[in-house]
Design an enzyme around this catalytic site. Structure first.
Site, short mmCIF file in Angstrom:
data_model
loop_
_atom_site.label_atom_id
_atom_site.label_comp_id
_atom_site.label_asym_id
_atom_site.label_seq_id
_atom_site.Cartn_x
_atom_site.Cartn_y
_atom_site.Cartn_z
N ASP A 104 0.84 -1.20 0.00
CA ASP A 104 0.00 0.00 0.00
C ASP A 104 0.88 1.26 0.00
O ASP A 104 2.02 1.23 0.46
CB ASP A 104 -0.85 0.08 1.28
CG ASP A 104 -1.80 -1.08 1.40
OD1 ASP A 104 -2.13 -1.67 0.37
OD2 ASP A 104 -2.20 -1.36 2.55
N1 URA Z 1 -1.18 -5.85 4.08
C1 URA Z 1 -1.65 -4.59 4.07
O1 URA Z 1 -2.66 -4.28 4.70
N2 URA Z 1 -0.98 -3.68 3.35
C2 URA Z 1 0.14 -3.95 2.65
O2 URA Z 1 0.72 -3.06 2.02
C3 URA Z 1 0.61 -5.27 2.68
C4 URA Z 1 -0.07 -6.20 3.41
#
Ligand code: URA
Length: 241
Positions: A104
């Site tokens: 993310d």
């Molecule tokens: N889980 C999440 O919530 N975000 C990420 O970027 C990776 C795994």
């Protein structure tokens, strides 16, 4: 040797095999000047001329890098909103690499960059169950019993999560934050954040510290380095290649 066109495109570092299929179906690929929009065809990359959007596809040497993605970076090679993305960090590399999977915008940590579409495909496929470990910081005092819920699996809108390995690392001195690590093998969208929302402790900070056998260790934020030979061997083994 003849191979499927999408595999040839993936090995040349154009994209992962699945993305290469989309590129073919979109009518962007020509073989010896002839448009190909079917997925079945086999070609010998050493004896035919392949182009994508008119640009010749060259078989590139395989390259593998570990990258420490900072927060506030999109895991793409371009961004139509003008946000900083992976391409801004790797533009001086000799090979055209892409990220395996995504983190993310506000997650930091380990990303694998490669031009090996086959490895990318294998690592991302749920059947390979490559473990991913994240360091999580949540506000408040989260007791170990509460973390048991994550260990057993929680019900998200897209189904139950598989059991996770969770280690409570501790609390800050004022008891305002809890740190733990969590290892999962699924790769659902925003999975760790949604799991933490479920137990009532929304993520404040999230960092991936391990992907299969590869550890982030002390690589600086925004830095990358080629994988060591032993790391690459272990990764290929984990991906069953
Ligand atoms: N889980 C999440 O919530 N975000 C990420 O970027 C990776 C795994």
């Amino acid at each position: 040797m003849e191979e499927r066109l999408q595999k040839v495109l993936a090995s040349a570092g154009v994209a992962s095999r699945r993305e290469a299929e989309k590129i073919i179906l979109a009518g962007r690929v020509k073989v010896n000047g002839k448009l190909v929009t079917e997925l079945g065809i086999k070609v010998d990359p050493n004896h035919c001329r392949i182009t994508v959007d008119g640009n010749p596809v060259k078989q590139e040497k395989k390259a593998y890098y570990i990258f420490n993605k900072p927060r506030g970076i999109v895991t793409t090679m371009s961004d139509d909103k003008g946000r900083k993305c992976i391409a801004d960090f790797v533009k001086d590399l000799p090979e055209r690499v892409f990220a395996v999977g995504r983190l993310d915008y506000n997650t930091e940590g380990l990303l694998l960059l490669t031009n090996d579409g086959e490895l990318a495909q294998k690592l991302m496929h749920p059947s390979h169950e490559v473990n991913k470990t994240y360091l999580v910081k949540v506000p408040g005092l989260c007791k170990d019993e509460v973390l048991d819920k994550l260990r057993m699996g929680v019900k998200l809108e897209d189904g139950m999560t598989a059991p996770a390995i969770v280690n409570l690392r501790g609390y800050d001195t004022e008891g305002k934050f809890t740190m733990f690590d969590i290892t999962i093998h699924e790769g659902r969208n925003r999975q760790v954040r949604r799991m933490c929302d479920f137990i009532g402790f929304p993520v404040r900070e999230l960092k991936r510290i391990k992907l299969g056998p590869i550890k982030l260790q002390n690589l600086g934020r925004g830095k990358f380095r080629p994988l060591y030979e032993e790391e690459l061997e272990a990764l290929l083994k984990a991906a069953k290649l």
